[in-house]
Design a protein around this motif. Structure first.
Motif, PDB file in Angstrom:
ATOM      1  N   GLU A 165       6.301  -1.345  -2.020  1.00 28.73           N
ATOM      2  CA  GLU A 165       6.163  -0.100  -1.277  1.00 28.73           C
ATOM      3  C   GLU A 165       5.331  -0.362  -0.022  1.00 28.73           C
ATOM      4  O   GLU A 165       4.540  -1.316   0.028  1.00 28.73           O
ATOM      5  CB  GLU A 165       5.475   0.967  -2.142  1.00 28.73           C
ATOM      6  N   ALA A 166       5.482   0.489   0.971  1.00 22.06           N
ATOM      7  CA  ALA A 166       4.659   0.367   2.174  1.00 22.06           C
ATOM      8  C   ALA A 166       3.204   0.731   1.879  1.00 22.06           C
ATOM      9  O   ALA A 166       2.294   0.284   2.574  1.00 22.06           O
ATOM     10  CB  ALA A 166       5.213   1.268   3.278  1.00 22.06           C
ATOM     11  N   CYS A 167       3.005   1.506   0.847  1.00 23.62           N
ATOM     12  CA  CYS A 167       1.664   1.870   0.395  1.00 23.62           C
ATOM     13  C   CYS A 167       0.882   0.591   0.049  1.00 23.62           C
ATOM     14  O   CYS A 167       1.384  -0.253  -0.696  1.00 23.62           O
ATOM     15  CB  CYS A 167       1.759   2.777  -0.828  1.00 23.62           C
ATOM     16  N   PRO A 168      -0.341   0.419   0.565  1.00 20.61           N
ATOM     17  CA  PRO A 168      -1.105  -0.812   0.299  1.00 20.61           C
ATOM     18  C   PRO A 168      -1.407  -1.010  -1.182  1.00 20.61           C
ATOM     19  O   PRO A 168      -1.644  -2.142  -1.617  1.00 20.61           O
ATOM     20  CB  PRO A 168      -2.391  -0.621   1.109  1.00 20.61           C
ATOM     21  N   ASN A 169      -1.385   0.080  -1.970  1.00 18.19           N
ATOM     22  CA  ASN A 169      -1.594  -0.026  -3.411  1.00 18.19           C
ATOM     23  C   ASN A 169      -0.287  -0.252  -4.164  1.00 18.19           C
ATOM     24  O   ASN A 169      -0.282  -0.345  -5.392  1.00 18.19           O
ATOM     25  CB  ASN A 169      -2.285   1.232  -3.939  1.00 18.19           C
ATOM     26  N   ASN A 170       0.812  -0.294  -3.410  1.00 16.56           N
ATOM     27  CA  ASN A 170       2.149  -0.475  -3.997  1.00 16.56           C
ATOM     28  C   ASN A 170       2.457   0.610  -5.038  1.00 16.56           C
ATOM     29  O   ASN A 170       3.093   0.359  -6.061  1.00 16.56           O
ATOM     30  CB  ASN A 170       2.293  -1.857  -4.630  1.00 16.56           C
ATOM     31  N   LEU A 171       1.986   1.836  -4.745  1.00 19.22           N
ATOM     32  CA  LEU A 171       2.165   2.930  -5.696  1.00 19.22           C
ATOM     33  C   LEU A 171       2.977   4.095  -5.117  1.00 19.22           C
ATOM     34  O   LEU A 171       3.948   4.538  -5.730  1.00 19.22           O
ATOM     35  CB  LEU A 171       0.785   3.439  -6.171  1.00 19.22           C
ATOM     36  N   ALA A 172       2.559   4.613  -3.959  1.00 22.84           N
ATOM     37  CA  ALA A 172       3.235   5.790  -3.395  1.00 22.84           C
ATOM     38  C   ALA A 172       4.673   5.443  -3.014  1.00 22.84           C
ATOM     39  O   ALA A 172       4.910   4.466  -2.289  1.00 22.84           O
ATOM     40  CB  ALA A 172       2.480   6.290  -2.171  1.00 22.84           C
TER      41      ALA A 172
END
Length: 321
Positions: free
Chosen positions: A147-154
């Motif tokens: 994911e583009a989310c840095p936490n790979n969550l959103a």
């Protein structure tokens, strides 16, 4: 205050991550996609698109795109489907389920119910080892590395990939159906988009007054005609034919040149060979001509007959500009 370059760097990284993931979908396309498109094309039913969470929002967008491009579609939330909304699916409908994991509880509960109804199932998932992929009649991969989310969550890259796959389906169907701009206008009668596709000059001039004076009309008569018709212009006629045009700009220029205007006529201040347009021309093309010529009005003609005036303000009011 955050550094501007840092903000731009984050945004660029996000777009690069998502663009790479969407580009990677090209390599994931296979015969399953082609068979899914062909089956929808040959079907007598609708496309029922379902999902949960962010995938449900993507499903709603895909439904809107399909409907607007000639493929009847409807949205069904996967959670609601197992609590009474399963009746949304009719006999000949095709069901499209969207899920990144392909194993969400709602999707897993929905799959056997779709099978009982004997409806064809298209799965759009990022996990080709999932229950959805295995039970789908046609499984379309929207796998993303991260994911583009840095936490790979959103859900970000994954939902972009789902959206792009839905667009690929819709546009494939559009082209195979031979869906034209005229068809598009039929499905978009409201708003500026629809008007650009169907509104014609004739639809505008019919609501305007039709300013005209004779070639030997006095300047006072010309000014009165322009003022009363409120279009900033009048056609100049001779033997029932248009021979020129006088605009409010011509009036101002005349006043700056002549101290005595009592002997002047329309012929003395008119512009010959005015810019004209056919009434069957699309209004958006009239706008393009006005902008190209740097003018505000065009004289409209129905074949060889003067039909009236189209003003740039008409196009603004219609939402064309």
């Amino acid at each position: 205050m955050s550094d501007i370059q840092s903000i731009l760097s984050i945004a660029k990284r996000t777009l690069e991550t998502e663009s790479k993931a969407i580009h990677n979908l090209i390599s994931l396309l296979d015969e399953q996609f082609a068979h899914a498109v062909q089956y929808i094309l040959d079907s007598q039913g609708r496309v029922v698109v379902s999902g949960v969470g962010k995938s449900a929002i993507v499903a709603s967008k895909i439904v809107a795109t399909l409907n607007s491009t000639g493929t009847p579609a409807t949205f069904m939330h996967a959670a609601d489907a197992i609590h009474g909304d399963l009746g949304t699916i009719q006999k000949n409908d095709i069901v499209v389920c969207i899920s990144k994991s392909g194993n969400t509880p709602e999707i897993k509960a929905l799959l056997p119910l779709i099978k009982i109804g004997k409806n064809k199932l298209i799965g759009i998932t990022g996990n080709m080892d999932s229950l959805l992929a295995k039970q789908a009649d046609f499984a379309l991969s929207t796998y993303v590395d991260k994911e583009a989310c840095p936490n790979n969550l959103a859900p970000t890259t994954s939902t972009s990939a789902q959206m792009a796959m839905g667009d690929a389906l819709a546009i494939s169907l559009l082209e195979l159906r031979g869906f034209s701009s005229a068809d598009f206008a039929k499905y978009h009668p409201g708003g500026s988009l629809g008007k650009k596709l169907y509104l014609r000059v004739a639809d505008i001039v019919v609501n305007n007054q039709k300013p005209q004076v004779n070639i030997d009309s006095s300047v006072k008569e010309v000014i009165v005609e322009i003022s009363e018709k409120m279009l900033g212009v009048t056609a100049v006629m001779e033997d029932k034919k248009v021979v020129g045009i006088v605009t409010d700009g011509d009036i101002r220029r005349m006043l700056s040149i002549h101290d005595n205007i009592s002997g002047l006529t329309a012929k003395d201040i008119m512009t010959s060979n005015p810019k004209t347009i056919d009434v069957d021309t699309l209004a958006v093309n009239a706008l393009e001509l006005l902008q190209a010529k740097g003018i505000s009005q065009l004289l409209a003609f129905d074949k060889d007959t003067y039909a009236g005036v189209v003003h740039i303000h008409n196009l603004i009011n219609e939402g064309i500009l």
